[in-house]
Design a protein around this motif. Structure first.
Motif, PDB file in Angstrom:
ATOM      1  N   ALA A   1       0.810  -1.215   0.000  1.00 20.26           N
ATOM      2  CA  ALA A   1       0.000   0.000   0.000  1.00 20.26           C
ATOM      3  C   ALA A   1       0.844   1.266   0.000  1.00 20.26           C
ATOM      4  N   ARG A   2       2.144   1.145   0.182  1.00 16.62           N
ATOM      5  CA  ARG A   2       2.995   2.339   0.259  1.00 16.62           C
ATOM      6  C   ARG A   2       3.022   3.163  -1.022  1.00 16.62           C
ATOM      7  N   PRO A   3       3.075   2.550  -2.213  1.00 13.25           N
ATOM      8  CA  PRO A   3       3.024   3.388  -3.428  1.00 13.25           C
ATOM      9  C   PRO A   3       1.761   4.225  -3.511  1.00 13.25           C
ATOM     10  N   LEU A   4       0.622   3.664  -3.086  1.00  9.05           N
ATOM     11  CA  LEU A   4      -0.628   4.426  -3.103  1.00  9.05           C
ATOM     12  C   LEU A   4      -0.570   5.588  -2.115  1.00  9.05           C
ATOM     13  N   ILE A   5       0.015   5.351  -0.931  1.00  3.64           N
ATOM     14  CA  ILE A   5       0.144   6.413   0.068  1.00  3.64           C
ATOM     15  C   ILE A   5       1.025   7.535  -0.451  1.00  3.64           C
ATOM     16  N   GLU A   6       2.137   7.186  -1.092  1.00  2.00           N
ATOM     17  CA  GLU A   6       3.030   8.207  -1.639  1.00  2.00           C
ATOM     18  C   GLU A   6       2.337   8.996  -2.743  1.00  2.00           C
ATOM     19  N   LEU A   7       1.497   8.324  -3.534  1.00  2.00           N
ATOM     20  CA  LEU A   7       0.751   9.017  -4.586  1.00  2.00           C
ATOM     21  C   LEU A   7      -0.234  10.008  -3.990  1.00  2.00           C
ATOM     22  N   LEU A   8      -0.923   9.595  -2.939  1.00  2.00           N
ATOM     23  CA  LEU A   8      -1.882  10.502  -2.293  1.00  2.00           C
ATOM     24  C   LEU A   8      -1.177  11.705  -1.690  1.00  2.00           C
ATOM     25  N   LYS A   9       0.006  11.497  -1.112  1.00  2.00           N
ATOM     26  CA  LYS A   9       0.751  12.611  -0.510  1.00  2.00           C
ATOM     27  C   LYS A   9       1.203  13.625  -1.548  1.00  2.00           C
ATOM     28  N   SER A  10       1.369  13.199  -2.797  1.00  2.00           N
ATOM     29  CA  SER A  10       1.856  14.098  -3.840  1.00  2.00           C
ATOM     30  C   SER A  10       0.753  14.909  -4.514  1.00  2.00           C
ATOM     31  N   ILE A  11      -0.502  14.619  -4.206  1.00  2.00           N
ATOM     32  CA  ILE A  11      -1.622  15.342  -4.834  1.00  2.00           C
ATOM     33  C   ILE A  11      -1.849  16.655  -4.086  1.00  2.00           C
ATOM     34  N   PRO A  12      -1.639  17.811  -4.737  1.00  2.00           N
ATOM     35  CA  PRO A  12      -1.828  19.094  -4.039  1.00  2.00           C
ATOM     36  C   PRO A  12      -3.310  19.362  -3.771  1.00  2.00           C
ATOM     37  N   GLY A  13      -3.588  19.917  -2.609  1.00  2.00           N
ATOM     38  CA  GLY A  13      -4.950  20.278  -2.256  1.00  2.00           C
ATOM     39  C   GLY A  13      -5.801  19.138  -1.753  1.00  2.00           C
ATOM     40  N   LEU A  14      -5.274  17.919  -1.731  1.00  2.50           N
ATOM     41  CA  LEU A  14      -6.060  16.780  -1.272  1.00  2.50           C
ATOM     42  C   LEU A  14      -6.385  16.889   0.216  1.00  2.50           C
ATOM     43  N   GLY A  15      -5.479  17.502   0.973  1.00  2.00           N
ATOM     44  CA  GLY A  15      -5.727  17.675   2.404  1.00  2.00           C
ATOM     45  C   GLY A  15      -6.956  18.529   2.671  1.00  2.00           C
ATOM     46  N   VAL A  16      -7.173  19.570   1.831  1.00  2.00           N
ATOM     47  CA  VAL A  16      -8.336  20.436   1.996  1.00  2.00           C
ATOM     48  C   VAL A  16      -9.621  19.652   1.710  1.00  2.00           C
ATOM     49  N   ILE A  17      -9.582  18.864   0.631  1.00  2.00           N
ATOM     50  CA  ILE A  17     -10.765  18.074   0.260  1.00  2.00           C
ATOM     51  C   ILE A  17     -11.110  17.075   1.364  1.00  2.00           C
ATOM     52  N   VAL A  18     -10.080  16.418   1.890  1.00  2.00           N
ATOM     53  CA  VAL A  18     -10.308  15.449   2.959  1.00  2.00           C
ATOM     54  C   VAL A  18     -10.844  16.140   4.210  1.00  2.00           C
ATOM     55  N   MET A  19     -10.311  17.329   4.540  1.00  2.00           N
ATOM     56  CA  MET A  19     -10.762  18.046   5.724  1.00  2.00           C
ATOM     57  C   MET A  19     -12.222  18.453   5.588  1.00  2.00           C
ATOM     58  N   VAL A  20     -12.595  19.010   4.430  1.00  2.00           N
ATOM     59  CA  VAL A  20     -13.985  19.418   4.209  1.00  2.00           C
ATOM     60  C   VAL A  20     -14.907  18.203   4.260  1.00  2.00           C
ATOM     61  N   GLY A  21     -14.483  17.114   3.604  1.00  2.00           N
ATOM     62  CA  GLY A  21     -15.289  15.899   3.654  1.00  2.00           C
ATOM     63  C   GLY A  21     -15.434  15.356   5.059  1.00  2.00           C
ATOM     64  N   GLY A  22     -14.340  15.400   5.834  1.00  2.00           N
ATOM     65  CA  GLY A  22     -14.394  14.936   7.215  1.00  2.00           C
ATOM     66  C   GLY A  22     -15.318  15.785   8.076  1.00  2.00           C
ATOM     67  N   LEU A  23     -15.290  17.119   7.868  1.00  2.00           N
ATOM     68  CA  LEU A  23     -16.181  17.999   8.624  1.00  2.00           C
ATOM     69  C   LEU A  23     -17.636  17.734   8.290  1.00  2.00           C
ATOM     70  N   LEU A  24     -17.922  17.514   6.994  1.00  2.00           N
ATOM     71  CA  LEU A  24     -19.297  17.240   6.585  1.00  2.00           C
ATOM     72  C   LEU A  24     -19.792  15.921   7.191  1.00  2.00           C
ATOM     73  N   LEU A  25     -18.961  14.889   7.116  1.00  2.00           N
ATOM     74  CA  LEU A  25     -19.359  13.603   7.685  1.00  2.00           C
ATOM     75  C   LEU A  25     -19.537  13.694   9.206  1.00  2.00           C
ATOM     76  N   THR A  26     -18.650  14.435   9.854  1.00  2.00           N
ATOM     77  CA  THR A  26     -18.772  14.611  11.301  1.00  2.00           C
ATOM     78  C   THR A  26     -20.049  15.363  11.644  1.00  2.00           C
ATOM     79  N   GLY A  27     -20.368  16.401  10.833  1.00  2.00           N
ATOM     80  CA  GLY A  27     -21.597  17.154  11.065  1.00  2.00           C
ATOM     81  C   GLY A  27     -22.837  16.299  10.900  1.00  2.00           C
ATOM     82  N   VAL A  28     -22.837  15.454   9.874  1.00  2.00           N
ATOM     83  CA  VAL A  28     -23.970  14.538   9.680  1.00  2.00           C
ATOM     84  C   VAL A  28     -24.095  13.578  10.860  1.00  2.00           C
ATOM     85  N   PHE A  29     -22.955  13.070  11.316  1.00  2.00           N
ATOM     86  CA  PHE A  29     -22.953  12.136  12.445  1.00  2.00           C
ATOM     87  C   PHE A  29     -23.423  12.817  13.727  1.00  2.00           C
ATOM     88  N   ALA A  30     -23.017  14.086  13.922  1.00  2.00           N
ATOM     89  CA  ALA A  30     -23.319  14.788  15.173  1.00  2.00           C
ATOM     90  C   ALA A  30     -24.746  15.297  15.243  1.00  2.00           C
TER      91      ALA A  30
END
Length: 215
Positions: free
Chosen positions: A48-77
């Protein structure tokens, strides 16, 4: 020549600062996301390490994940099961000695500031500070409570006086309501006024403008 240089600066400076701030935020979020991915590599198989390295190289992915995480947390809460789980988690955290004081304080502040039913930072006012005759803009955060309220006999307001141009730091004041002047400007307009050090003044509301004309 000076005139044209200043005109060009006024065009590009706000854009450059905006891009710089957004870039700094994106870099920070990507760095946090990359650190989390690096931590997960220790428990994932080597395949799984090549996939992890690929994800780390995608710019802006952290923002998308954060927004998605906040939305899912809001739905859960916002559902019954999520609220029950959050209450149980809070009960566990408040039993831990050091974590209790930090978590409880931060939760009380966040609930006050971001609750739709709260009044914190819903109103901008004028108050005399740091001395009589000198005025500044402040935000109403509520009313004094606890022991402080017992020593204040009159009607008092709790105010947050932000500093300029960085409004994230400031001063907490408890002043009589009669010494505060309510403003018609929104909180966003007041923040712009503070950050610009008084350069970007909000427009005068129609009611206040009409009152001034008749006065």
């Amino acid at each position: 020549m000076k005139k044209y240089l200043l005109a060009g600066l006024l065009v590009w400076l706000p854009l450059a600062i905006t891009i710089w701030v957004l870039g700094a935020i994106l870099s920070t979020l990507d760095g946090v996301f990359g650190a989390l991915l690096t931590a997960t590599m220790a428990v994932l198989p080597d395949g799984a390490r090549p996939l992890i390295e690929l994800l780390k190289s995608i710019p802006g992915l952290g923002v998308i994940v954060m927004v998605g995480g906040l939305l899912l947390t809001g739905v859960f809460a916002t559902n019954i099961a999520g609220q029950w789980a959050l209450r149980q988690g809070s009960k566990i955290l408040v039993q831990i000695p050091i974590v209790k004081s930090i978590y409880s304080s931060v939760k009380q502040v966040s609930d006050t500031l971001f609750s739709s039913s709260g009044n914190a930072f819903r109103e901008a006012v004028l108050v005399q500070y740091p001395r009589e005759g000198s005025w500044t803009i402040a935000f109403v955060t509520g009313k004094p409570g606890g022991e402080a309220a017992e020593h204040l006999s009159a009607d008092y307001l709790s105010l947050y006086v932000p500093t300029t141009p960085n409004p994230t730091s400031g001063f907490f004041l408890m002043v009589p309501r009669k010494d505060v002047i309510a403003l018609a400007m929104s909180v966003d307009e007041a923040l712009k006024y503070i950050i610009s050090m008084g350069v970007v003044a909000p427009p005068i509301p129609l009611v206040a403008a009409a009152r001034n004309q008749h006065g």
